[in-house]
Design a protein around this motif. Structure first.
Motif, mmCIF file in Angstrom:
data_model
loop_
_atom_site.group_PDB
_atom_site.id
_atom_site.type_symbol
_atom_site.label_atom_id
_atom_site.label_comp_id
_atom_site.label_asym_id
_atom_site.label_seq_id
_atom_site.Cartn_x
_atom_site.Cartn_y
_atom_site.Cartn_z
ATOM 1 N N PRO A 148 11.365 -5.848 3.874
ATOM 2 C CA PRO A 148 10.814 -6.744 5.086
ATOM 3 C C PRO A 148 9.319 -7.139 4.100
ATOM 4 C CG PRO A 148 11.477 -5.020 6.263
ATOM 5 C CD PRO A 148 11.715 -4.541 4.958
ATOM 6 N N LEU A 149 8.558 -6.358 3.527
ATOM 7 C CA LEU A 149 7.525 -6.651 3.160
ATOM 8 C C LEU A 149 7.478 -7.499 1.827
ATOM 9 C CD1 LEU A 149 5.193 -3.433 3.877
ATOM 10 C CD2 LEU A 149 5.193 -5.697 4.886
ATOM 11 N N ARG A 151 0.989 -17.447 5.832
ATOM 12 C CA ARG A 151 0.530 -16.107 6.098
ATOM 13 C C ARG A 151 0.402 -15.332 5.029
ATOM 14 N NH1 ARG A 151 3.384 -13.413 11.059
ATOM 15 N NH2 ARG A 151 2.795 -11.752 9.831
ATOM 16 N N LYS A 203 13.427 -0.929 6.258
ATOM 17 C CA LYS A 203 12.512 -0.937 7.485
ATOM 18 C C LYS A 203 11.046 -1.650 7.076
ATOM 19 C CE LYS A 203 15.592 -0.291 10.653
ATOM 20 N NZ LYS A 203 15.511 -0.634 12.005
ATOM 21 N N ILE A 204 10.793 -0.976 5.751
ATOM 22 C CA ILE A 204 9.433 -1.361 5.336
ATOM 23 C C ILE A 204 9.165 -2.103 4.078
ATOM 24 C CG2 ILE A 204 7.230 -0.020 4.536
ATOM 25 C CD1 ILE A 204 8.003 0.434 7.338
ATOM 26 N N ASP A 226 0.820 -1.207 -0.230
ATOM 27 C CA ASP A 226 -0.045 0.002 0.007
ATOM 28 C C ASP A 226 1.136 1.190 0.103
ATOM 29 O OD1 ASP A 226 -1.832 2.115 0.521
ATOM 30 O OD2 ASP A 226 -2.700 1.376 2.575
ATOM 31 N N PHE A 281 3.483 15.078 0.096
ATOM 32 C CA PHE A 281 3.495 14.053 -0.650
ATOM 33 C C PHE A 281 3.278 14.319 -2.116
ATOM 34 C CE2 PHE A 281 1.367 11.858 3.236
ATOM 35 C CZ PHE A 281 2.647 11.638 3.555
ATOM 36 N N PHE A 304 -3.916 8.486 8.169
ATOM 37 C CA PHE A 304 -4.462 7.937 6.832
ATOM 38 C C PHE A 304 -5.757 7.534 7.197
ATOM 39 C CE2 PHE A 304 -0.039 8.125 5.819
ATOM 40 C CZ PHE A 304 -0.110 8.562 4.391
ATOM 41 N N GLU A 350 4.118 6.253 2.340
ATOM 42 C CA GLU A 350 4.025 7.937 2.692
ATOM 43 C C GLU A 350 4.020 7.979 4.285
ATOM 44 O OE1 GLU A 350 0.471 8.778 0.613
ATOM 45 O OE2 GLU A 350 1.761 9.201 -1.342
ATOM 46 N N ALA A 351 3.198 7.103 5.009
ATOM 47 C CA ALA A 351 3.378 7.274 6.414
ATOM 48 C C ALA A 351 4.556 7.190 6.962
ATOM 49 C CB ALA A 351 2.432 5.979 6.953
ATOM 50 N N ALA A 352 5.510 6.163 6.221
ATOM 51 C CA ALA A 352 6.900 6.240 6.765
ATOM 52 C C ALA A 352 7.737 7.673 6.595
ATOM 53 C CB ALA A 352 7.733 4.908 6.136
ATOM 54 N N ARG A 353 7.427 8.167 5.426
ATOM 55 C CA ARG A 353 8.091 9.382 5.114
ATOM 56 C C ARG A 353 7.601 10.437 5.954
ATOM 57 N NH1 ARG A 353 6.598 11.140 -0.990
ATOM 58 N NH2 ARG A 353 7.796 12.899 -0.394
ATOM 59 N N PHE A 398 2.020 -0.343 9.455
ATOM 60 C CA PHE A 398 2.995 -1.214 9.134
ATOM 61 C C PHE A 398 2.783 -2.678 9.341
ATOM 62 C CE2 PHE A 398 5.270 2.874 10.291
ATOM 63 C CZ PHE A 398 5.391 3.525 9.071
ATOM 64 N N ARG A 412 15.980 4.353 4.866
ATOM 65 C CA ARG A 412 15.309 3.876 6.017
ATOM 66 C C ARG A 412 14.082 3.041 5.483
ATOM 67 N NH1 ARG A 412 17.184 3.485 11.349
ATOM 68 N NH2 ARG A 412 18.746 4.841 11.345
ATOM 69 N N ALA A 433 -2.896 2.816 7.198
ATOM 70 C CA ALA A 433 -1.746 2.631 6.913
ATOM 71 C C ALA A 433 -0.544 2.249 7.779
ATOM 72 C CB ALA A 433 -1.158 3.948 5.864
ATOM 73 N N HIS A 474 9.456 14.240 4.457
ATOM 74 C CA HIS A 474 10.064 13.395 5.682
ATOM 75 C C HIS A 474 10.782 14.438 6.718
ATOM 76 C CE1 HIS A 474 13.413 12.822 3.043
ATOM 77 N NE2 HIS A 474 14.184 12.878 4.037
ATOM 78 N N HIS A 520 3.863 -5.458 9.233
ATOM 79 C CA HIS A 520 4.964 -6.512 9.666
ATOM 80 C C HIS A 520 5.576 -5.877 11.017
ATOM 81 C CE1 HIS A 520 7.095 -3.268 7.818
ATOM 82 N NE2 HIS A 520 8.318 -4.024 8.224
ATOM 83 N N ASN A 546 0.268 4.273 0.759
ATOM 84 C CA ASN A 546 -0.214 4.799 2.192
ATOM 85 C C ASN A 546 1.155 4.537 2.984
ATOM 86 O OD1 ASN A 546 -1.982 6.281 1.071
ATOM 87 N ND2 ASN A 546 -3.615 5.229 1.889
ATOM 88 N N ILE A 547 1.517 3.199 3.216
ATOM 89 C CA ILE A 547 2.391 2.981 4.179
ATOM 90 C C ILE A 547 3.567 3.554 3.979
ATOM 91 C CG2 ILE A 547 3.744 0.987 5.075
ATOM 92 C CD1 ILE A 547 1.327 -0.607 4.398
ATOM 93 N N PHE A 568 8.135 3.725 15.201
ATOM 94 C CA PHE A 568 8.940 3.769 13.894
ATOM 95 C C PHE A 568 9.505 5.259 13.626
ATOM 96 C CE2 PHE A 568 9.313 4.603 9.528
ATOM 97 C CZ PHE A 568 9.921 3.485 8.833
#
Lengths: 288, 361
Positions: free
Chosen positions: A209-210, A286, A205-206, A185, B56, B85, A190-193, B91, A201, B89, B77, B93, A187-188, B102
């Motif tokens: 792993p995904l 899973r 980190k995102i 997604d 964004f 969101f 963007e959320a990290a940003r 994470f 990073r 949104a 950032h 995992h 959005n994920i 995070f």
């Protein structure tokens, strides 16, 4: 639930399972048992009989050539696996994540599959005019003045086998990884940003792993195919590189069934360990 | 940042997608430490505006100021603006704890382990999720995910948090509880919330201030009661969903509509001639009642809707237009109405709002 209905349900379960179970026994379990059994047969120069012996196994581990082939197989597998990952991951990253339009990313994936329109052997043999002493690469490098004598190590060497295998199998790495990356997604990210993470990073980190389930599936594909390989090394190494697969081919060719079975069993065990190892990294049930 | 600087300010912010102008030269000055609701119908550019403020997307024109600093060219950032969101949104995992941690782990600042744990725990406690730290996002409910998303933003101690329809994915009960909680969480921190919503009730209930967005422009920015009582243009009245709006013609101080011609003393500038009267100020009378407080609108009764504290009556005018009357039950039992019967609607003309292409006096 009453006892009778429970019994009836059990019967239905067995009936539904039966075709699959019969199929697997006939075409998977029985042949493997057979190979294991034959590997203990007694082999004489021109005949084989079913009296059990450990001779073939002893011969395998006593022979420098055979054990060497085992190590060559493992070494080539690790090199090709690493190369397909190093080359395939960035490509998958581009196709699965960077390209915004789903249509373009599908087109790019189809482009990756185009080489499969020709037969496997042709794809392998096509490397000969590319890598040969008077092949395309040498001609170009000579004309460009980068080298003055042709590079001979390009063809009929371990290098040519590695090049050939990497080119043929890299797409099996790209596909699953691109698929997993495509499911992330946006959005994920963007959320990290938004939380202050820079690109590096976010990747480690995102994104990585995904995409790991894709890497594992790709690695299993590549490993299974590379470990059982014999054609690429046969066609591009000039018989200098012997893999376990090549040994099976020559042993079968000279009707040495017992030794061929020994190598087959060893290869099967090796594959089992590799696949089980990869499956420990992620829980695929899973993810899919 | 000096005391007089607003928390953020937009100067002619414009964003186009091909031929479509999503944001059309928006000028906006936000109040510091406030709950601002941004109300707009779908397609009005709400989400685009939020994404431009968060970084964004870059605006095609205009500047964005945050805490007295021009951040237009700053990457997302480095802005330090929180974003929640609509789909949370999270994470997938990472555990709840790691989701919240995070930003602290991967941002510019470096914290000691103890300080990090402390801040994450405080943030998780604040949104009421203590005890769920080790769960994965798939093991918690929608409302809990919402709280994790909020805690994840708030742990960074931002001065501005953007919430993109944060209650949209929750069921009605939970939505009301979260409305109250969002407000109380915000009040405890010195932070401005900019909450985007398509629901007028949500906007009016939650915002200290409400900004109404339409077709890429902010058409009104005021307190909820001012907007409710005095929409500046008919579009605002339409989005509030609390007004019967009648088209007609407004000329020389007289409005002609389905209820006849009415002298009007005051009209607001608008791009169409529209007469607005609130649902709860419209009254029901018998078809031939002569004792009316104002104009007479002949209608046919269609149906009623019981809402607990009030009843909504639906009528149809001769021009097939649906008109609503909101009768609050604290004003007494409603009169009995027969479906299909004719009635007359009337109201005090002083309580109506008239929008006209020409303004009166």
């Amino acid at each position: 639930m009453t006892a009778t209905s429970r019994i009836r349900q059990k019967k239905t379960t067995f009936r539904l399972l039966a075709p699959g179970v019969v199929w697997m026994i006939l075409f998977l379990i029985a042949p493997i048992m057979m190979i294991v059994y034959v590997s203990f047969w007694t082999q004489t120069t021109f005949a084989i009989n079913s009296s059990l012996t450990l001779d073939s196994w002893k011969n395998f581990f006593a022979s420098e050539a055979y054990v060497g082939a085992l190590w060559t197989t493992i070494r080539l597998w690790l090199i090709v696996l690493t190369l397909t990952f190093v080359i395939g991951y960035p490509a998958a990253l581009y196709v699965g994540l960077m390209v915004k339009s789903k249509t373009i990313s599908t087109v790019l994936l189809v482009l990756c599959v185009i080489p499969f329109w020709t037969s496997f052997l042709i794809r392998v043999l096509a490397w000969r005019p590319m890598l040969g002493k008077e092949g395309a690469i040498n001609i170009i490098l000579l004309k460009a003045g980068i080298i003055h004598t042709p590079i001979e190590v390009l063809l009929f060497s371990e290098l040519s086998v590695i090049i050939g295998m990497t080119q043929i199998y890299v797409v099996f790495m790209v596909g699953p990884i691109a698929f997993m990356l495509g499911r992330i997604d946006h959005n994920i990210i963007e959320a990290a940003r938004d939380l202050g993470a820079g690109f590096g990073r976010i990747f480690w980190k995102i994104i990585f792993p995904l995409s790991l389930p894709g890497v594992v599936v790709g690695a299993i594909f590549v490993s299974v195919m590379v470990l059982g390989e014999f054609a690429t090394s046969g066609a591009l190494s000039g018989r200098k590189v012997n893999l376990l697969g090549n040994i099976i081919v020559t042993q079968v060719g000279s009707l040495k069934w017992a030794m061929a079975s020994v190598v087959g069993v060893i290869l099967t065990i090796l594959l089992g360990i590799v696949v089980a190892g990869f499956l420990r990294i992620v829980d695929l049930k899973r993810e899919i | 940042m000096t005391q007089s600087d607003p928390i953020f300010r937009l100067e002619g912010v414009t964003r186009r997608y091909g031929d479509l102008t999503a944001l059309d030269g928006i000028d906006f000055v936000a109040d510091d430490n406030a709950y601002i609701a941004l109300l707009g119908p779908s397609g009005s550019g709400k989400t685009s505006l939020l994404r431009v403020i968060a970084g964004f997307e870059t605006p095609d024109a205009g500047r964005i100021w945050f805490q007295g600093r021009d951040i237009t060219d700053l990457p997302a950032h480095e802005r330090g603006i929180g974003f929640v969101f609509q789909n949370f949104a999270l994470f997938p995992h990472l555990t709840v704890f790691e989701n919240v941690a995070f930003g602290l782990r991967n941002g510019a600042q470096t914290l000691s382990k103890a300080e990090l744990t402390d801040r994450v725990r405080t943030s998780i406690d604040m949104v009421g999720l203590a005890g769920l730290e080790d769960r994965n996002p798939e093991q918690i409910s929608g409302g809990q995910k919402q709280r994790v998303a909020l805690a994840r933003s708030l742990v960074m101690q931002p001065k501005l948090v953007l919430l993109d329809e944060p209650l949209g994915a929750l069921d009605a009960n939970l939505r009301e509880r979260m409305q109250i909680e969002l407000r109380s969480i915000r009040e405890r921190l010195d932070v401005t919330f900019l909450h985007v919503t398509g629901s007028e009730t949500e906007a009016l209930a939650m915002g200290d201030k409400v900004a109404v967005l339409d077709a890429g422009r902010i058409i009104q920015y005021d307190t909820p009661d001012t907007i409710y009582d005095g929409p500046v243009v008919s579009d605002v009245a339409k989005f509030l969903n609390r007004f019967n709006l009648f088209d007609g013609t407004f000329k020389e101080g007289v409005f002609s509509g389905p209820f006849g011609a009415l002298p009007v003393s005051n009209a607001r500038k608008n791009n169409s001639d529209t007469y607005a009267i609130r649902y709860d100020r419209t009254q029901v009378f018998d078809a031939h009642d002569a004792n009316l407080p104002g104009p007479a609108l002949p209608v046919r009764f269609l149906a009623s809707e019981y809402l607990g504290s009030s009843i909504i009556f639906l009528f149809e005018t001769e021009g097939q237009k649906t008109v609503e009357v909101d009768h609050h039950l604290s004003l007494g039992e409603p009169r009995h109405l027969t479906v299909g019967e004719r009635y007359t609607l009337s109201w005090d003309p002083e309580q109506a709002i008239v929008f006209g292409k020409e303004t009166a006096r």
